[in-house]
Every structure is written in structure tokens, then in C-alpha cells.
Design an enzyme around this catalytic site. Structure first.
Site, PDB file in Angstrom:
ATOM      1  CG  ASP A  87      46.309  31.042  13.907  1.00 17.88           C
ATOM      2  OD1 ASP A  87      46.298  30.528  15.033  1.00 17.88           O
ATOM      3  OD2 ASP A  87      46.269  32.275  13.730  1.00 17.88           O
ATOM      4  CG  HIS A 102      43.763  35.302  10.370  1.00 19.15           C
ATOM      5  ND1 HIS A 102      43.062  36.195  11.153  1.00 19.15           N
ATOM      6  CD2 HIS A 102      44.457  34.508  11.232  1.00 19.15           C
ATOM      7  CE1 HIS A 102      43.317  35.961  12.432  1.00 19.15           C
ATOM      8  NE2 HIS A 102      44.161  34.939  12.516  1.00 19.15           N
ATOM      9  CB  CYS A 145      51.513  33.543  16.962  1.00 21.66           C
ATOM     10  SG  CYS A 145      49.752  33.961  16.788  1.00 21.66           S
ATOM     11  CE  LYS A 188      49.334  29.503  16.877  1.00 21.87           C
ATOM     12  NZ  LYS A 188      48.473  30.690  16.916  1.00 21.87           N
ATOM     13  CG  ASP A 222      50.641  30.352  13.802  1.00 24.15           C
ATOM     14  OD1 ASP A 222      50.685  29.140  14.087  1.00 24.15           O
ATOM     15  OD2 ASP A 222      50.018  31.183  14.487  1.00 24.15           O
ATOM     16  CG  HIS A 225      41.418  31.006  13.436  1.00 30.49           C
ATOM     17  ND1 HIS A 225      41.716  30.718  14.747  1.00 30.49           N
ATOM     18  CD2 HIS A 225      42.328  31.936  13.047  1.00 30.49           C
ATOM     19  CE1 HIS A 225      42.745  31.442  15.130  1.00 30.49           C
ATOM     20  NE2 HIS A 225      43.148  32.186  14.115  1.00 30.49           N
TER      21      HIS A 225
END
Length: 228
Positions: A55, A98, A168, A123, A15, A57
């Protein structure tokens, strides 16, 4: 998986994204951008596979405080119930919004030498669960391709860097141990969100779970160099 005397190390860069870095990241890790020289130096070494995680999202992700009226980022918690098994749950800290899909904050930082990365693993795409580990969420609702990628390369050892050390990076390293890999966090290649807690308690906890915290100048990374 049985780890034998063979040595096939993988590098996982967790990340290393704009939203986790100063000066403009919505969830900036203090000094997060400063790890770039160490990470790029590791990328020049002969790892069997070099993986960056990201990441990624959806806007309605369950970990965002703004999706829970009255919640405060960094202070409020939310208990996540397993989508299909109500006997299982996971309580998570809520964060500022974020790394939303298709926004600049989700991009890998430009300082990262992306040409040397073999695979980018996304992810955190399932809005229903929090996913610190790049392998899977705590309830195994969402499982990434990371585990299969490591198996395909017959990896024996995993070296983890990236952001953030106490979330993470830590979770990814602990999952790697669970999956049977010798696992190392390269200390100079990561930064924590909460430094005092990480230094006082976090490192001991992660080492207690079988992860070794090593130096970029230590014998473990030197062993990778010798593969060249």
C-alpha cells in the site's frame, strides 16, 4: 486465461508493512507481525515468481477518515463515484491514515526476507479510489502491474499471504480467481482485522468465490516444494 496441467505457482505477499503491524502501526492487524516465519519459509520454495505488494497512499487518499470531516475510522463509510463515469460507484469503510508514501509506516517489515522477493508492486496510489486488491480497484480505475507480471511468467496458480486476511488478502485472492488462476490463501501466513467475522463468515464467502484456504503443511504447498 486457460489454466492447463502445467504448474507454475506464484507467491503474493500482500501489504506486509509497518503500519499494518503491532506495536506501532496506525492500522495494526492483531498478531500481524507473527506471520513472518511462515512467509519467510514460503519464500524459500521454488515459486516461479515471488511478489510483495505495498500500500503506497498519497496523504489525500479517499479512504482516510481524516479527509472526510466528521468521519470516524472503522465506523464511517464513504461512497466513491467513478472519476469519469458517474453511473459507477463503490462504498468503502474509512480507515485511520496509513501507509502514506515515503513514511516509515509504508515500509515492508524488516522481518521479511526481502532479498528473496523478485518484484515489489505498489498499489493504492490513486487518491480517488480504494484499492484492496493488488490487481485493481473495484471499478478498474487503477490497475497495477501485478496482472502483467503473472502473465509474463506464465503463472497457473497463485498462493496469497500477508495482511489483512479479510481485506486486501481476500480481495487479491478473489481477483486472481477472476483472472483465471487457481488460487490459494495459506492460512498460517495471514491474519484478519476482525477475527470473529472472518472465522464465522468471511472464509465461507471467499471460498464461495473459488479461493481455496489451505495449510502451509498441506498438499498444495507440498506440490510447490516438489518443484525443487
Amino acid at each position: 486465461m486457460t489454466v492447463n496441467s502445467e504448474f507454475k505457482p506464484a507467491l503474493i505477499i500482500v501489504d506486509f508493512q509497518e503500519d499494518f503491524c503491532p506495536p506501532n502501526g496506525s492500522l495494526a492487524v492483531p498478531q500481524g507481525r507473527d506471520i513472518a516465519p511462515v512467509v519467510n519459509a514460503l519464500l524459500t520454495l521454488p515459486f516461479a515468481i515471488k511478489i510483495a505488494t505495498r500500500d503506497n497512499h498519497p496523504q489525500n487518499h479517499i479512504s482516510f477518515a481524516e479527509n472526510h470531516p466528521g468521519s470516524i475510522p472503522f465506523k464511517s463509510y464513504h461512497t466513491i463515484i467513478h472519476p469519469t463515469d458517474p453511473t459507477k460507484s463503490d462504498t468503502t469503510l474509512l480507515w485511520p491514515t496509513h501507509c502514506v508514501q515515503e513514511t516509515p509506516g509504508s515500509n515492508l517489515v524488516p522481518e521479511l526476507d526481502a532479498e528473496k522477493i523478485d518484484v515489489v508492486v505498489d498499489k493504492g496510489m490513486d487518491a480517488r479510489v480504494e484499492m484492496y486488491s493488488a490487481f485493481y480497484d473495484p471499478m478498474r480505475v487503477s490497475v497495477s502491474e501485478l496482472g502483467e507480471r503473472l502473465k509474463e511468467e506464465s503463472v497457473t496458480d497463485v498462493f496469497v499471504v500477508g495482511l489483512a486476511a479479510d481485506y486486501c488478502v481476500r480481495a487479491t485472492a478473489e481477483s486472481a480467481v477472476e483472472e483465471g488462476y487457481r488460487t490459494f490463501i495459506v492460512e498460517e501466513g495471514t491474519r484478519p482485522v476482525m477475527r470473529e467475522i472472518w472465522e464465522a463468515e468471511g472464509k465461507k464467502v471467499v471460498e464461495g468465490k473459488g479461493v481455496r484456504i489451505v495449510s502451509v503443511d498441506g498438499e498444495e504447498v507440498a506440490r510447490v516444494r516438489k518443484l525443487a
